[in-house]
Design a protein around this motif. Structure first.
Motif, PDB file in Angstrom:
ATOM      1  N   ILE A 124      33.576  42.902  44.871  1.00 46.06           N
ATOM      2  CA  ILE A 124      34.733  42.939  43.626  1.00 46.06           C
ATOM      3  C   ILE A 124      34.378  41.743  42.552  1.00 46.06           C
ATOM      4  N   LYS A 125      33.962  40.408  43.147  1.00 45.51           N
ATOM      5  CA  LYS A 125      33.819  39.397  42.260  1.00 45.51           C
ATOM      6  C   LYS A 125      32.345  39.651  41.413  1.00 45.51           C
ATOM      7  N   LYS A 126      31.412  40.250  42.116  1.00 49.30           N
ATOM      8  CA  LYS A 126      30.135  40.312  41.319  1.00 49.30           C
ATOM      9  C   LYS A 126      30.393  41.591  40.208  1.00 49.30           C
ATOM     10  N   GLU A 127      31.228  42.422  40.574  1.00 46.35           N
ATOM     11  CA  GLU A 127      31.455  43.738  39.861  1.00 46.35           C
ATOM     12  C   GLU A 127      32.128  43.299  38.635  1.00 46.35           C
ATOM     13  N   VAL A 128      33.198  42.385  38.734  1.00 49.56           N
ATOM     14  CA  VAL A 128      33.929  41.934  37.489  1.00 49.56           C
ATOM     15  C   VAL A 128      33.105  40.913  36.604  1.00 49.56           C
ATOM     16  N   GLY A 129      32.394  40.032  37.280  1.00 45.71           N
ATOM     17  CA  GLY A 129      31.632  39.453  36.639  1.00 45.71           C
ATOM     18  C   GLY A 129      30.407  40.132  35.616  1.00 45.71           C
ATOM     19  N   SER A 130      29.700  41.034  36.131  1.00 47.57           N
ATOM     20  CA  SER A 130      28.640  41.976  35.492  1.00 47.57           C
ATOM     21  C   SER A 130      29.449  42.610  34.295  1.00 47.57           C
ATOM     22  N   CYS A 131      30.803  43.036  34.674  1.00 49.87           N
ATOM     23  CA  CYS A 131      31.643  43.791  33.627  1.00 49.87           C
ATOM     24  C   CYS A 131      31.967  43.066  32.729  1.00 49.87           C
ATOM     25  N   LEU A 132      32.178  41.662  32.690  1.00 48.74           N
ATOM     26  CA  LEU A 132      32.592  40.989  31.635  1.00 48.74           C
ATOM     27  C   LEU A 132      31.520  40.768  30.793  1.00 48.74           C
ATOM     28  N   ILE A 133      30.254  40.396  31.500  1.00 46.76           N
ATOM     29  CA  ILE A 133      29.244  40.076  30.767  1.00 46.76           C
ATOM     30  C   ILE A 133      28.922  41.147  29.719  1.00 46.76           C
ATOM     31  N   GLN A 134      28.874  42.498  30.132  1.00 43.00           N
ATOM     32  CA  GLN A 134      28.325  43.523  29.483  1.00 43.00           C
ATOM     33  C   GLN A 134      29.419  43.854  28.818  1.00 43.00           C
ATOM     34  N   ARG A 135      30.769  43.579  28.896  1.00 35.88           N
ATOM     35  CA  ARG A 135      31.896  43.864  28.150  1.00 35.88           C
ATOM     36  C   ARG A 135      32.399  45.344  28.136  1.00 35.88           C
ATOM     37  N   GLN A 136      32.199  46.029  29.261  1.00 37.14           N
ATOM     38  CA  GLN A 136      32.388  47.565  29.692  1.00 37.14           C
ATOM     39  C   GLN A 136      33.670  47.532  30.331  1.00 37.14           C
ATOM     40  N   CYS A 137      34.287  46.715  30.481  1.00 35.44           N
ATOM     41  CA  CYS A 137      35.617  46.964  31.103  1.00 35.44           C
ATOM     42  C   CYS A 137      36.530  47.851  30.622  1.00 35.44           C
ATOM     43  N   SER A 138      37.320  48.441  31.338  1.00 37.83           N
ATOM     44  CA  SER A 138      38.341  49.245  30.590  1.00 37.83           C
ATOM     45  C   SER A 138      39.791  48.825  30.844  1.00 37.83           C
TER      46      SER A 138
END
Length: 138
Positions: A124-138
């Motif tokens: 989960i930490k890896k997914e959230v980190g990659s999501c924040l870098i790509q700014r595609q989080c909803s």
């Protein structure tokens, strides 16, 4: 100006011959621990170090300590009984320890108790980190 000669030329550092050193120092030659043969035809001799020799001596001493230095047939009944009880107990504990390790390995219970939770946390930490870098989080 000529360089001055030392009063004792045979003992002078510059005039020491290798033959004299070989005669003065007689060390026992070590036999190689093993000889490695390469496919190119070359060989290499491997010698043991002083540390390895000390380790071998200590291991031999440990083996001597583990072997039974006591002749049980010459003991009186009390020490004879305790000697055999102690020997049976230590061998039983060693056997149980060995079998316990093998059974744990067989059933796969050698990993941490909550390893699945730790793995999920890092996923989960890896997914959230990659999501924040790509700014595609909803």
């Amino acid at each position: 100006s000529k360089p001055e000669k030392s009063p004792n030329p045979p003992n002078d550092f510059e005039s020491v011959e290798l033959e004299e050193l070989d005669k003065g120092v007689q060390q026992k030659e070590k036999a190689p621990r093993r000889i490695i043969h390469f496919s190119s035809g070359e060989t290499m001799e491997e010698y043991s170090t002083d540390e390895e020799e000390d380790g071998e001596e200590k291991e031999q001493e440990r083996k001597d300590l583990l072997s039974s230095p006591v002749d049980a047939s010459k003991m009186t009944w009390g020490p004879y009984f305790w000697f055999h009880m102690w020997r049976a107990a230590t061998s039983t504990i060693s056997a149980c320890d060995y079998l316990g390790e093998r059974m744990a390995s067989l059933f796969g219970i050698t990993s941490a108790k909550y390893q699945y939770a730790i793995d999920e946390y890092y996923r989960i930490k890896k997914e959230v980190g990659s999501c924040l870098i790509q700014r595609q989080c909803s």
